[in-house]
Design a protein around this motif. Structure first.
Motif, PDB file in Angstrom:
ATOM      1  N   ASP A 125      -8.936 -54.082  54.443  1.00 41.06           N
ATOM      2  CA  ASP A 125      -8.379 -55.269  53.800  1.00 41.06           C
ATOM      3  C   ASP A 125      -8.807 -54.941  52.242  1.00 41.06           C
ATOM      4  O   ASP A 125      -8.625 -56.016  51.312  1.00 41.06           O
ATOM      5  N   ASP A 126      -9.546 -54.200  51.885  1.00 43.16           N
ATOM      6  CA  ASP A 126      -9.985 -53.925  50.416  1.00 43.16           C
ATOM      7  C   ASP A 126      -9.016 -53.195  49.508  1.00 43.16           C
ATOM      8  O   ASP A 126      -9.381 -52.914  48.408  1.00 43.16           O
ATOM      9  N   GLY A 127      -7.881 -52.862  50.206  1.00 42.25           N
ATOM     10  CA  GLY A 127      -6.764 -52.219  49.367  1.00 42.25           C
ATOM     11  C   GLY A 127      -7.248 -50.503  49.230  1.00 42.25           C
ATOM     12  O   GLY A 127      -6.647 -49.968  48.279  1.00 42.25           O
ATOM     13  N   GLY A 128      -8.154 -50.243  49.989  1.00 40.28           N
ATOM     14  CA  GLY A 128      -8.756 -48.722  50.009  1.00 40.28           C
ATOM     15  C   GLY A 128      -9.533 -48.574  48.953  1.00 40.28           C
ATOM     16  O   GLY A 128     -10.055 -47.294  48.565  1.00 40.28           O
ATOM     17  N   VAL A 129     -10.122 -49.588  47.993  1.00 35.39           N
ATOM     18  CA  VAL A 129     -11.206 -49.368  47.240  1.00 35.39           C
ATOM     19  C   VAL A 129     -12.716 -48.892  47.873  1.00 35.39           C
ATOM     20  O   VAL A 129     -13.160 -48.013  47.582  1.00 35.39           O
ATOM     21  N   GLY A 130     -12.915 -49.476  48.970  1.00 30.37           N
ATOM     22  CA  GLY A 130     -14.218 -49.041  49.884  1.00 30.37           C
ATOM     23  C   GLY A 130     -15.252 -49.668  49.146  1.00 30.37           C
ATOM     24  O   GLY A 130     -15.163 -50.776  48.340  1.00 30.37           O
ATOM     25  N   ASP A 131     -16.446 -49.143  49.221  1.00 28.56           N
ATOM     26  CA  ASP A 131     -17.764 -50.094  48.673  1.00 28.56           C
ATOM     27  C   ASP A 131     -17.821 -49.822  47.254  1.00 28.56           C
ATOM     28  O   ASP A 131     -17.611 -48.432  46.797  1.00 28.56           O
TER      29      ASP A 131
END
Length: 278
Positions: A125-131
Motif C-alpha cells: 500500500d506504500d506504492g513500493g517505496v518501503g521504509d
C-alpha cells in the motif's frame, strides 16, 4: 563512517550492513540525505519534515560519526512538539529511541512516518517505496574534505542496503539561466540522475512533477569539489540508485525555499503533506 544504532535504549556500535538487525522494518528502504550547500536549505527542509506531526511519530534510529565532519553537540532538536508541552515530549514514558529523546549530533538517522505509524505494512500500500529514512547533517565536512566525505557517505548508504538515495542540495541562484528566472517557489525544485540509465528515483521525481536539471549546469563546477556536486559525483557508478533533488537559492532568509524543497521531497517519497503542512 561509524554507526551507533539504538538498541534497548542504548547506543551500540555496528557496521552499516548490520544496521537493520537493530531496526524492524521492511526490506525495501529509501534514504534522504542533505548536503551542506548554499543557504543550508537541504538541512532546513529535513528539519521541517522531522519537526512535524509526521516526524513526532518518527524514530531516531542511529547516530553517525565521520572523522571529517566537524564536531557539534546540542540539546534535543525536536523537544516540545506535543502541543507546546515540553514536559510531555521529554517524558520518560516515551518509547526508547523516540525522536524526542535524544541530543543533537553532527549526523543522526531517522525513520520517517509516512502516515502509517512509521512502520507501514508489507501489502504494497506504500506504492513500493518501503521504509523511508532521513539523515540530518548538522555540521559540514572540513574545508577541502567534501570529496572524501562524500565517497564515504555514499559507500555507507550502499553498505546499509538502501535501494534508493535522494541527495538534497541547493545551487546558487546566480547561475540560473533565463528559463529558470520566472519559476515560482516549489516549481524550481529539480532533479538530476547520478549515473546512467533509468532509475526508480528518477521515475518518482517525474511522477511528483519535478523537472530535470539541464546539462548546462553540470559545467558550473566541473571538478565537483564542493557540495552538492561532490556527493552527486560520488554517487555515480556506485550502485546506490541515487538521484539529486536540487533548488536554486540565494543566501539569506531561506525558510520559504525550505518549505518548497520539503514539499517536493514529501511528494517524491510519499509522505502526505497533510501530516506536516497545514
Amino acid at each position: 563512517m561509524e554507526t551507533y544504532a539504538i538498541r534497548d535504549g542504548a547506543y551500540s556500535s555496528c557496521a552499516a550492513g548490520d544496521l537493520f538487525e537493530f531496526v524492524q522494518g521492511r526490506s525495501r528502504r529509501t534514504l534522504v540525505i542533505p548536503t551542506c550547500s548554499v543557504g543550508n536549505v537541504a538541512q532546513l527542509a529535513v528539519d521541517l519534515i522531522l519537526n512535524s506531526s509526521a516526524g513526532a511519530r518518527g524514530v531516531h534510529v542511529a547516530t553517525l560519526r565521520h572523522p571529517l565532519v566537524l564536531p557539534c553537540y546540542g540539546v534535543n532538536p525536536y523537544d516540545g512538539m506535543d502541543g507546546g508541552k515540553p514536559e510531555e515530549a521529554s517524558s520518560a514514558s516515551l518509547p526508547d529511541g523516540s525522536i524526542r529523546k535524544h541530543a543533537a549530533h553532527p549526523m543522526d538517522l531517522y525513520r520517517l512516518d509516512r502516515g502509517d505509524g512509521g512502520a507501514g505494512g508489507d501489502d504494497g500500500d506504500d506504492g513500493g517505496v518501503g521504509d523511508v529514512y532521513a539523515i540530518q547533517q548538522r555540521a559540514p565536512a572540513a574545508a577541502g574534505c567534501q570529496v572524501a566525505f562524500s565517497r564515504d557517505a555514499v559507500a555507507w548508504a550502499r553498505d546499509a542496503g538502501f535501494d534508493v538515495v535522494y541527495i538534497l542540495g541547493s545551487l546558487s541562484a546566480e547561475y540560473r539561466k533565463d528559463k529558470e528566472l520566472n519559476l515560482v517557489n516549489g516549481d524550481d525544485v529539480m532533479y538530476v540522475v547520478c549515473g546512467e540509465g533509468e532509475s526508480e528515483g528518477e521515475a518518482r521525481c517525474v511522477a511528483a512533477g519535478l523537472s530535470a536539471l539541464g546539462d548546462e549546469y553540470r559545467d558550473v563546477e566541473e571538478e565537483g569539489l564542493h557540495m552538492p556536486w561532490a556527493m552527486l559525483k560520488a554517487a555515480e557508478g556506485r550502485g546506490a540508485g541515487a538521484v539529486g533533488v536540487l533548488k536554486f537559492v540565494l543566501e539569506g532568509d531561506n525558510r520559504v525555499d525550505a518549505v518548497g524543497m520539503a514539499k517536493a521531497v514529501a511528494s517524491v517519497v510519499g509522505v502526505p503533506e497533510s501530516l506536516f503542512f497545514s
